[in-house]
Design an enzyme around this catalytic site. Structure first.
Site, PDB file in Angstrom:
ATOM      1  CG  HIS A 165      -0.295   0.069   2.518  1.00 46.77           C
ATOM      2  ND1 HIS A 165       0.522  -0.926   3.000  1.00 46.77           N
ATOM      3  CD2 HIS A 165      -0.301   1.043   3.483  1.00 46.77           C
ATOM      4  CE1 HIS A 165       0.978  -0.593   4.192  1.00 46.77           C
ATOM      5  NE2 HIS A 165       0.510   0.596   4.512  1.00 46.77           N
ATOM      6  CG  ASP A 173       4.787   3.174   7.218  1.00 47.52           C
ATOM      7  OD1 ASP A 173       3.965   3.374   6.295  1.00 47.52           O
ATOM      8  OD2 ASP A 173       4.513   2.499   8.220  1.00 47.52           O
ATOM      9  CG  HIS A 174       4.409  -0.105   4.117  1.00 52.33           C
ATOM     10  ND1 HIS A 174       4.463  -1.472   4.252  1.00 52.33           N
ATOM     11  CD2 HIS A 174       3.974   0.368   5.308  1.00 52.33           C
ATOM     12  CE1 HIS A 174       4.062  -1.812   5.464  1.00 52.33           C
ATOM     13  NE2 HIS A 174       3.761  -0.719   6.118  1.00 52.33           N
TER      14      HIS A 174
HETATM   15 ZN   LIG Z   1      -0.004   1.514   6.407  1.00 51.29          ZN
END
Ligand SMILES: [Zn+2]
Length: 243
Positions: free
Chosen positions: A63, A67-68
């Site tokens: 997603h 942070d990803h």
């Molecule tokens: Zn998330």
């Protein structure tokens, strides 16, 4: 059994700590190096782990929370500067095409051949493995993924040696499950072939509990799951009051 190597490049979420970088996992097997998420700092984690980001073949985005994915611009920049020659295949939930376009605009001299897919269901089906995705619940389009290495038919070399079977098309027929006649003797395929069992690994990152995750993870040999959130939309800790 075919080996699959999992490298945890980052396991922290929201904010990095001294010990934990943002999320990124590398799954390596055969000729594949699949990066699952790419938090900020992932490039350095590659170096620390002694791995080469140029070997990445595909990227699965769960997603588009910062942070990803905030490691993607830097990673793309490095790949572009290093003359990455493969077609980089990026898979993600709805919205991925637009976000990748935005990142491409940021990168100086971006000339990487890139393929972007917004995926659902079984989205890769190669000879040796397939990959599936399912929609998660996270307040933004979010996917979980599984990678399944397929079962392989293998020949029992010791038995073949005993039978003194020469290297001939007969071997191929046995591997295809067909019985063959050799020197007037019948050799049954089931006596000389065996199944090398595949492996399934499932990656469930940020999500609240949902039955899609359970369904996707079914029959996995390994399940990698982030700690379940209590609130599905609020990923950052509360800010300190300003004085
Ligand atoms: Zn998330």
């Amino acid at each position: 059994m075919e080996e699959i190597k999992i490298t945890f490049l980052g396991t922290g979420s929201a904010m990095p700590t001294k010990e934990h970088n943002h999320p990124a996992i590398l799954a390596s097997f055969a000729n594949e190096n699949i990066l699952i998420d790419c938090g900020e700092g992932t490039q350095r984690q590659f170096r620390i782990a002694g791995l080469n980001p140029m070997k990445i073949t595909r990227i699965f985005i769960t997603h588009w929370h910062g942070d990803h994915i905030l490691g993607l611009p830097g990673l793309f920049q490095t790949l572009a500067l290093s003359d990455y020659r493969k077609t980089l295949k990026v898979y993600g939930p709805k919205g991925t095409k637009r976000f990748i376009e935005l990142i491409q605009e940021l990168i100086f001299d971006f000339h990487i051949d890139i393929e972007v897919h917004e995926v659902s269901g079984r989205f890769i089906n190669e000879n040796t493995f397939f990959a599936e995705t399912a929609e998660m619940h996270h307040g933004t389009p979010a996917n979980a993924y599984s990678i399944t290495l397929k079962d392989r038919i293998k020949l029992d070399k010791k038995k073949l040696k005993k039978l003194k079977l020469p290297n001939s098309p007969l071997i191929g027929q046995l591997a295809a499950g067909k019985d063959v006649i050799f020197k007037g003797k019948k050799i049954k395929a089931k006596n000389v072939v065996y199944i090398d069992k595949g492996k399934k690994i499932t990656f469930v990152m940020d999500t609240s509990y949902n039955t899609n995750a359970i369904e996707l993870a079914k029959n996995s040999d390994i399940l990698i799951a982030e700690q379940q959130e209590l609130k599905s939309t609020n990923i950052l800790p509360p800010r300190k009051q300003q004085r």
